[in-house]
Design a protein around this motif. Structure first.
Motif, PDB file in Angstrom:
ATOM      1  N   GLU A   1      51.561  42.109  33.933  1.00 48.84           N
ATOM      2  CA  GLU A   1      52.604  41.979  35.126  1.00 48.84           C
ATOM      3  C   GLU A   1      53.846  41.379  34.659  1.00 48.84           C
TER       4      GLU A   1
ATOM      5  N   ASN B   1      48.571  54.675  37.325  1.00 47.73           N
ATOM      6  CA  ASN B   1      49.522  54.192  36.698  1.00 47.73           C
ATOM      7  C   ASN B   1      49.881  52.835  37.640  1.00 47.73           C
ATOM      8  N   TYR B   2      50.239  51.926  37.257  1.00 48.28           N
ATOM      9  CA  TYR B   2      50.489  50.782  38.261  1.00 48.28           C
ATOM     10  C   TYR B   2      51.640  49.874  37.914  1.00 48.28           C
ATOM     11  N   GLY B   3      52.793  49.491  38.716  1.00 45.98           N
ATOM     12  CA  GLY B   3      53.729  48.780  38.225  1.00 45.98           C
ATOM     13  C   GLY B   3      54.612  47.932  39.504  1.00 45.98           C
ATOM     14  N   SER B   4      55.844  47.804  39.201  1.00 42.37           N
ATOM     15  CA  SER B   4      56.609  46.980  40.300  1.00 42.37           C
ATOM     16  C   SER B   4      57.739  47.733  40.244  1.00 42.37           C
TER      17      SER B   4
ATOM     18  N   ILE C   1      56.647  41.394  30.392  1.00 44.22           N
ATOM     19  CA  ILE C   1      55.394  41.755  30.945  1.00 44.22           C
ATOM     20  C   ILE C   1      54.399  40.961  30.127  1.00 44.22           C
TER      21      ILE C   1
ATOM     22  N   GLY D   1      56.656  50.242  34.415  1.00 45.86           N
ATOM     23  CA  GLY D   1      55.154  50.162  34.080  1.00 45.86           C
ATOM     24  C   GLY D   1      54.700  48.890  33.719  1.00 45.86           C
ATOM     25  N   GLU D   2      53.439  48.461  34.534  1.00 42.42           N
ATOM     26  CA  GLU D   2      52.673  47.375  34.038  1.00 42.42           C
ATOM     27  C   GLU D   2      51.306  47.702  33.593  1.00 42.42           C
TER      28      GLU D   2
ATOM     29  N   ASP E   1      54.745  45.994  44.605  1.00 42.59           N
ATOM     30  CA  ASP E   1      53.697  46.777  43.739  1.00 42.59           C
ATOM     31  C   ASP E   1      53.965  48.290  44.077  1.00 42.59           C
TER      32      ASP E   1
ATOM     33  N   SER F   1      53.027  49.817  29.532  1.00 43.21           N
ATOM     34  CA  SER F   1      53.685  48.644  29.838  1.00 43.21           C
ATOM     35  C   SER F   1      55.012  48.460  29.509  1.00 43.21           C
TER      36      SER F   1
END
Length: 166
Positions: free
Chosen positions: A87, A117-120, A97, A76-77, A150, A161
């Motif tokens: 990031e 939710n955005y992350g890598s 991060i 999670g970012e 991503d 995060s």
């Protein structure tokens, strides 16, 4: 079209089940340092209490850490409903991060709060020198960004995060 709808509904049902069954890997922990909203803020990863890297040490596949098979881990970012552009940093030891900086200013999403939710994906990398494949053919105008791949997660529960989730 009907077949596509059935497949999409089937995928959505499986996703809902996976989301409701999701659990954080107990051996991973995030440790925040520095004041939130400052350029000094970092989120570090610990595995079994020892320093680790979000990029190198978290396995891509969740079952490598005893999770359900055929799932990948997400780092999670940017939590849902937030604007700070967080990031995994690739140029610092242990890849913490941090909030991205552009022209000396901390970056925030211009379009408003993140709607998901955005992350890598750990242990991945988008090569900026290789053309992106589109419908099986390389494109000259699209290339990787030199960061981990991503990923977005569609649920109402915020993923913090530094949280590692399958």
């Amino acid at each position: 079209v009907m077949m596509m709808r059935r497949r999409m509904l089937s995928w959505m049902r499986r996703s809902v089940v996976r989301s409701s069954c999701r659990r954080l890997a107990s051996s991973w922990a995030a440790e925040a340092r520095g004041e939130v909203g400052s350029s000094a803020h970092r989120v570090f990863l610990l595995k079994d209490g020892q320093p680790a890297s979000f990029w190198h040490d978290v396995p891509l596949f969740a079952d490598a850490d005893g999770m359900l098979s055929k799932q990948v881990n997400m780092v999670g970012e940017i939590p849902i409903h937030t604007t700070a552009k967080m990031e995994v940093t690739l140029d610092e030891p242990r890849n913490p991060i941090k909030q991205d900086v552009k022209d000396g200013e901390l970056r925030h999403l211009k379009a408003g709060p993140m709607p998901f939710n955005y992350g890598s994906l750990p242990q991945t990398w988008e090569d900026p020198h290789a053309p992106v494949q589109h419908h099986g053919a390389p494109t000259d105008d699209m290339r990787g960004d030199g960061d981990p791949i991503d990923v977005v997660e569609l649920s109402e529960r915020p993923i913090a995060s530094g949280e590692v989730v399958p």
